[in-house]
Design an enzyme around this catalytic site. Structure first.
Site, PDB file in Angstrom:
ATOM      1  N   ASN A   9       0.863  -1.191   0.000  1.00 31.24           N
ATOM      2  CA  ASN A   9       0.000   0.000   0.000  1.00 31.24           C
ATOM      3  C   ASN A   9       0.898   1.239   0.000  1.00 31.24           C
ATOM      4  OD1 ASN A   9      -1.902   1.972   0.387  1.00 31.24           O
ATOM      5  ND2 ASN A   9      -2.438   1.377   2.487  1.00 31.24           N
ATOM      6  N   TRP A  10       1.026   1.853  -1.174  1.00 36.38           N
ATOM      7  CA  TRP A  10       1.925   3.001  -1.300  1.00 36.38           C
ATOM      8  C   TRP A  10       1.341   4.259  -0.652  1.00 36.38           C
ATOM      9  CZ3 TRP A  10       4.135   2.975  -7.050  1.00 36.38           C
ATOM     10  CH2 TRP A  10       4.954   1.853  -7.202  1.00 36.38           C
ATOM     11  N   HIS A  99      -9.697   1.397   4.966  1.00 34.34           N
ATOM     12  CA  HIS A  99      -8.424   1.569   5.664  1.00 34.34           C
ATOM     13  C   HIS A  99      -8.601   2.569   6.806  1.00 34.34           C
ATOM     14  CE1 HIS A  99      -4.280   2.580   6.534  1.00 34.34           C
ATOM     15  NE2 HIS A  99      -3.939   1.451   5.918  1.00 34.34           N
ATOM     16  N   GLU A 168      -5.814  -4.836  11.233  1.00 33.24           N
ATOM     17  CA  GLU A 168      -4.906  -3.694  11.362  1.00 33.24           C
ATOM     18  C   GLU A 168      -5.040  -3.058  12.737  1.00 33.24           C
ATOM     19  OE1 GLU A 168      -4.290  -1.037   7.508  1.00 33.24           O
ATOM     20  OE2 GLU A 168      -6.087  -0.640   8.640  1.00 33.24           O
ATOM     21  N   SER A 215       3.215  -1.731  10.294  1.00 34.56           N
ATOM     22  CA  SER A 215       4.677  -1.646  10.428  1.00 34.56           C
ATOM     23  C   SER A 215       5.418  -2.946  10.113  1.00 34.56           C
ATOM     24  CB  SER A 215       5.045  -1.165  11.844  1.00 34.56           C
ATOM     25  OG  SER A 215       4.494   0.105  12.076  1.00 34.56           O
ATOM     26  N   GLY A 236       2.883  -0.937   4.321  1.00 39.92           N
ATOM     27  CA  GLY A 236       2.826   0.469   3.927  1.00 39.92           C
ATOM     28  C   GLY A 236       4.226   1.008   3.700  1.00 39.92           C
TER      29      GLY A 236
HETATM   30  P1  PGA Z   1       2.637   0.644   7.641  1.00 41.07           P
HETATM   31  O1  PGA Z   1       1.167   0.666   7.021  1.00 41.07           O
HETATM   32  O2  PGA Z   1       3.282  -0.610   7.135  1.00 41.07           O
HETATM   33  O3  PGA Z   1       3.292   1.884   7.169  1.00 41.07           O
HETATM   34  O4  PGA Z   1       2.459   0.603   9.131  1.00 41.07           O
HETATM   35  C1  PGA Z   1       0.386  -0.463   7.206  1.00 41.07           C
HETATM   36  C2  PGA Z   1      -1.068  -0.202   7.017  1.00 41.07           C
HETATM   37  O5  PGA Z   1      -1.436   0.855   6.524  1.00 41.07           O
HETATM   38  O6  PGA Z   1      -1.838  -1.081   7.374  1.00 41.07           O
END
Ligand code: PGA
Length: 259
Positions: A9-10, A99, A168, A215, A236
């Site tokens: 997910n950019w 999201h 998430e 993360s 992300g």
């Molecule tokens: P991140 O994003 O890897 O930057 O924490 C993950 C997400 O949006 O679920």
């Protein structure tokens, strides 16, 4: 082991098409070199911002293309919106819905998530549905169950199998260099909560993909795929760092081949 699923997910990055092409190229090249397409045991979905989705370079067989959002109507006087049909027409196969950043910054409600989910399924696209809470462990369970129930309102069991569910925990998203990450135990617990809620809503035989987002990078990915037994991850920040992302895909491919 089912073929693991990795979603890049950019978010709202990068800021120019030139940079987007460069990023895509580095990722595509690196993954091709690390694991050949024929025997790759991992599915990779790249979700760039809307303006880059129709770029021909992004339509390659080694990845699937996903959008980060869409509207629920097919067409009409809805300024600024992009419909599932438009996405389908340009070769997009997946759509992220609900999201936490859209819920938080754009005021997206459970009702809107439900409408989007239905529209995406009706258009023959595959939804990637995100649910999560700011609260940790048990305290967040009620919110997650409620998000799921409202998102899936009016749906049939046959619709559910095409949805990829993302657990998430919001407190674990975009922490600096993965400083606060969910543990494999947290993650397994979240996946179980999702599966139990679906069994309550439909029946126990319902089989779905549940992936983790928050993360994830090449250093911690093994814990989520191997120890927590998740069906995949949504990445992300680390998906914008080609070396990190390629190493993450390589690791999952290896785990998938050896487990
Ligand atoms: P991140 O994003 O890897 O930057 O924490 C993950 C997400 O949006 O679920």
């Amino acid at each position: 082991m089912k073929k693991p699923f990795i979603v890049a997910n950019w978010k709202c990055n990068p800021t120019t098409l030139v940079e987007a092409k460069k990023l895509f190229n580095s990722i595509a090249k690196g993954i091709k070199n690390a694991c050949s397409e024929q025997d790759r045991r991992v599915e990779v979905v790249i979700c760039p911002p809307f303006p880059y989705l129709s770029c021909s370079m992004f339509h390659v067989s080694c990845f699937k293309l996903g959008s980060q959002d869409c509207f629920w109507e097919e067409k009409g006087a809805f300024t600024g919106e992009v419909s599932p049909r438009m996405l389908k027409d340009i070769g997009v196969e997946y759509v992220i819905i609900g999201h936490s950043e859209r819920r938080r910054y754009l005021g997206e409600t459970d009702e809107m998530v439900n409408k989007k989910l239905r529209a995406v399924l009706a258009a023959g696209l595959n939804p990637i549905l995100c649910v999560g809470s700011m609260k940790k462990e048990k305290e967040g369970d009620f919110e997650i169950k409620s998000q799921l129930k409202k998102a899936l309102l009016g749906m049939k069991k046959t619709d559910i199998k095409n949805i990829v569910f993302v657990y998430e925990p919001i407190w674990a998203i975009s922490t600096t260099k993965g400083s606060v990450v969910a543990t494999p135990e947290n993650t397994r617990r979240g996946a179980t909560l999702i599966k139990e809620t679906l069994a309550e809503l439909f029946d126990k035989s319902v089989k779905v993909k549940v992936i983790y987002g928050g993360s994830v990078d090449s250093a911690n990915i093994q814990g989520f795929i191997k120890d927590a037994n998740m069906d995949g991850v949504l990445i992300g920040a680390a998906s914008l760092r080609p070396d990190d992302f390629i190493a993450a895909v390589k690791r999952v491919d290896f785990i998938s081949k050896t487990c």
